[in-house]
Design an enzyme around this catalytic site. Structure first.
Site, PDB file in Angstrom:
ATOM      1  N   PHE A 210      61.725  52.815  97.529  1.00 10.82           N
ATOM      2  CA  PHE A 210      61.316  51.416  97.335  1.00 10.82           C
ATOM      3  C   PHE A 210      60.868  51.257  95.878  1.00 10.82           C
ATOM      4  CE2 PHE A 210      60.325  52.621 101.736  1.00 10.82           C
ATOM      5  CZ  PHE A 210      61.014  51.667 102.464  1.00 10.82           C
ATOM      6  N   ASP A 231      66.336  51.665  96.183  1.00  9.08           N
ATOM      7  CA  ASP A 231      65.905  50.326  96.604  1.00  9.08           C
ATOM      8  C   ASP A 231      67.111  49.618  97.212  1.00  9.08           C
ATOM      9  OD1 ASP A 231      63.198  48.575  95.750  1.00  9.08           O
ATOM     10  OD2 ASP A 231      64.929  47.351  96.316  1.00  9.08           O
ATOM     11  N   SER A 232      66.855  48.638  98.073  1.00  7.87           N
ATOM     12  CA  SER A 232      67.974  47.918  98.682  1.00  7.87           C
ATOM     13  C   SER A 232      68.381  46.716  97.829  1.00  7.87           C
ATOM     14  CB  SER A 232      67.601  47.456 100.092  1.00  7.87           C
ATOM     15  OG  SER A 232      66.445  46.655 100.030  1.00  7.87           O
ATOM     16  N   ASN A 257      69.524  51.364 101.982  1.00  8.59           N
ATOM     17  CA  ASN A 257      68.420  51.140 102.904  1.00  8.59           C
ATOM     18  C   ASN A 257      67.607  52.436 102.956  1.00  8.59           C
ATOM     19  OD1 ASN A 257      66.863  51.269 105.317  1.00  8.59           O
ATOM     20  ND2 ASN A 257      68.076  49.581 106.154  1.00  8.59           N
ATOM     21  N   ALA A 258      66.343  52.335 102.613  1.00  8.19           N
ATOM     22  CA  ALA A 258      65.511  53.541 102.473  1.00  8.19           C
ATOM     23  C   ALA A 258      65.429  54.333 103.776  1.00  8.19           C
ATOM     24  CB  ALA A 258      64.117  53.145 102.025  1.00  8.19           C
ATOM     25  N   ASP A 278      56.673  53.394  98.629  1.00  8.92           N
ATOM     26  CA  ASP A 278      55.931  52.153  98.368  1.00  8.92           C
ATOM     27  C   ASP A 278      56.667  50.977  99.000  1.00  8.92           C
ATOM     28  OD1 ASP A 278      54.178  50.258  97.410  1.00  8.92           O
ATOM     29  OD2 ASP A 278      54.976  50.256  95.368  1.00  8.92           O
ATOM     30  N   CYS A 318      50.840  48.197 101.559  1.00  8.05           N
ATOM     31  CA  CYS A 318      50.195  46.992 101.027  1.00  8.05           C
ATOM     32  C   CYS A 318      49.956  45.973 102.138  1.00  8.05           C
ATOM     33  CB  CYS A 318      51.024  46.392  99.897  1.00  8.05           C
ATOM     34  SG  CYS A 318      52.706  46.005 100.363  1.00  8.05           S
TER      35      CYS A 318
HETATM   36  N1  SAH Z   1      57.252  50.551  93.967  1.00 11.98           N
HETATM   37  C1  SAH Z   1      57.560  49.275  93.388  1.00 11.98           C
HETATM   38  C2  SAH Z   1      57.260  48.111  94.309  1.00 11.98           C
HETATM   39  C3  SAH Z   1      57.991  48.162  95.621  1.00 11.98           C
HETATM   40  S1  SAH Z   1      58.070  46.616  96.400  1.00 11.98           S
HETATM   41  C4  SAH Z   1      56.803  49.122  92.083  1.00 11.98           C
HETATM   42  O1  SAH Z   1      55.848  49.854  91.867  1.00 11.98           O
HETATM   43  O2  SAH Z   1      57.158  48.261  91.287  1.00 11.98           O
HETATM   44  C5  SAH Z   1      59.084  46.930  97.758  1.00 11.98           C
HETATM   45  C6  SAH Z   1      60.541  47.121  97.426  1.00 11.98           C
HETATM   46  O3  SAH Z   1      61.168  47.531  98.628  1.00 11.98           O
HETATM   47  C7  SAH Z   1      61.307  45.905  96.935  1.00 11.98           C
HETATM   48  O4  SAH Z   1      61.882  46.196  95.707  1.00 11.98           O
HETATM   49  C8  SAH Z   1      62.397  45.684  98.007  1.00 11.98           C
HETATM   50  O5  SAH Z   1      63.652  45.323  97.426  1.00 11.98           O
HETATM   51  C9  SAH Z   1      62.509  47.046  98.622  1.00 11.98           C
HETATM   52  N2  SAH Z   1      62.980  47.133 100.004  1.00 11.98           N
HETATM   53  C10 SAH Z   1      62.622  46.371 101.066  1.00 11.98           C
HETATM   54  N3  SAH Z   1      63.187  46.839 102.190  1.00 11.98           N
HETATM   55  C11 SAH Z   1      63.925  47.931 101.843  1.00 11.98           C
HETATM   56  C12 SAH Z   1      64.714  48.863 102.565  1.00 11.98           C
HETATM   57  N4  SAH Z   1      64.868  48.776 103.888  1.00 11.98           N
HETATM   58  N5  SAH Z   1      65.302  49.860 101.880  1.00 11.98           N
HETATM   59  C13 SAH Z   1      65.154  49.985 100.555  1.00 11.98           C
HETATM   60  N6  SAH Z   1      64.401  49.134  99.825  1.00 11.98           N
HETATM   61  C14 SAH Z   1      63.796  48.117 100.465  1.00 11.98           C
END
Ligand code: SAH
Length: 375
Positions: A210, A231-232, A257-258, A278, A318
């Site tokens: 993420f 990230d997705s 997808n994470a 995150d 969060c």
């Molecule tokens: N770590 C980052 C903030 C993450 S915010 C920083 O410090 O700046 C959460 C992120 O998760 C977003 O960018 C969103 O695009 C991503 N996201 C949401 N669902 C997801 C999934 N299923 N797989 C991968 N990424 C995802």
């Protein structure tokens, strides 16, 4: 409210006859005793947000004073960055107002009827101009909140000046900022202190799950031999790559997808020395808490499985609705399930420019836990 909280729910209001939307009101208890001055919303479940325990008659003047106080507090607690949250709503006794500074650009968000009034907007703009002399001010609109507050629809836009992008820095790393892109209000400023903490422990091969625009990944790259960000969101990764280039770093970005990627990588026996998790707020309300907890469990379980002995996990939540105790219990049980010992390094929260008010638990939302694992 007497208990130190600053909200009064609609169901607790005896009479609000004739009070217009967004009005500054005096709050009285059922015996007529004055409790404080508050801002009224005619549509939100939170009908009153306390502004002061004293009688306020000039809201715009108080607004300007509180903005100056918020800035003074940042001077005390914010170091090594030109990007920080200037005003954080209740946390700065300015309910419904959020202001971020990114170098020479200011981004603001208005979330309540009272803050949306012409007089309030004028006061906010005047004070921000006086204090920052910014190249531009952008407004970020949360359409859902405006609808809930029954405010006229607006679109995110520059409301002053015409410069919409800049470069900011934090902890010695540079980032692009685009006023019209990204989520929330641009970068995740609340993680700034956690980036620095994570950097201390990072080494070897790192995975930032993420990763958004590369906040953790770019920090880890200072110490790690290789960094992969997942990230997705493609636009987020495009910005992440621009940020890597800006800092002369090579980072591998994967659009995926994470949950799927972690499952596949864990099955394939991949190993890392440092993993950051995150995710976005899974629990947007108490209703989907169970699903959220399962999500956190799965992510942490897979990550722990992939860490080499002595490896470091930096895991965040969060979601305000997931308590710190619950979150730590999930990480502990994930470690038990994959037969790892886990040792706490740091039990952290949001950066200090996102103030936590002790009587208002809702202001403490971010958990960021660093831990090492052994077999
Ligand atoms: N770590 C980052 C903030 C993450 S915010 C920083 O410090 O700046 C959460 C992120 O998760 C977003 O960018 C969103 O695009 C991503 N996201 C949401 N669902 C997801 C999934 N299923 N797989 C991968 N990424 C995802």
């Amino acid at each position: 409210m007497l208990a130190g909280h600053v909200w009064v729910y609609r169901s607790d209001i005896v009479s609000s006859n004739g009070v217009p939307p967004g009005a500054l009101v005096r709050v009285l208890d059922d015996r007529g005793k004055f409790l404080g001055s508050a801002l009224y919303s005619s549509s939100s479940q939170i009908a009153l947000r306390l502004l002061s325990r004293e009688l306020v008659d000039d809201f715009p003047a108080l607004l300007r004073k509180r903005i100056r106080e918020a800035i003074a507090y940042r001077k005390q607690v914010v170091h090594g960055t030109d990007a920080y949250r200037v005003v954080f709503s209740e946390g700065d006794f300015l309910p419904g107002l959020i202001v971020d500074c990114y170098n020479d650009l200011i981004s603001m968000q208005i979330l309540t009827q009272a803050m949306d009034s012409e007089a309030a907007r004028r006061a906010i703009m005047a004070e921000l101009n006086e204090q920052f002399k910014p190249s531009a001010i952008a407004e970020r609109v949360d359409p859902r909140v405006r609808e809930l507050e029954q405010l006229a629809a607006r679109t995110s836009n520059l409301i002053q000046g015409d410069k919409s992008s800049t470069i900011f820095s934090m902890n010695g790393i540079r980032f692009h900022y685009e006023a019209h892109e990204g989520q929330k209000t641009g970068a995740f400023l609340d993680q700034r202190e956690n980036y620095a903490a994570a950097t201390q422990y990072a080494r070897g091969e790192a995975l930032d799950v993420f990763c958004y625009q590369g906040g953790f990944a770019l920090h880890l790259a200072q110490r790690c031999s290789s960094v992969t960000g997942v990230d997705s969101s493609r636009p987020a990764l495009e910005m992440a790559e621009k940020n890597a280039a800006l800092n002369g770093r090579e980072i591998e970005w994967i659009e995926a997808n994470a949950f799927e990627l972690l499952r596949d990588y864990a099955h394939a026996g991949r190993q890392y020395d440092c993993i950051v998790l995150d995710p976005p707020a899974f629990a947007k309300s108490r209703r989907n808490l169970e699903t959220a907890l399962r999500g956190y469990k799965e992510l942490n379980l897979r990550a722990l499985k992939m860490l080499r002995p002595g490896g470091v996990l930096v895991t965040c939540s969060c979601s305000y609705h997931v308590s710190r105790t619950e979150f730590l219990a999930i990480v502990a049980s994930a470690a038990r399930d994959v037969h790892r010992n886990i040792r706490l390094l740091e039990n952290r929260t949001q950066a200090k420019d996102h103030p936590i008010l002790l009587p208002i638990p809702e202001t403490a939302y971010l958990k960021c836990v660093a831990a090492t694992v052994s077999y």
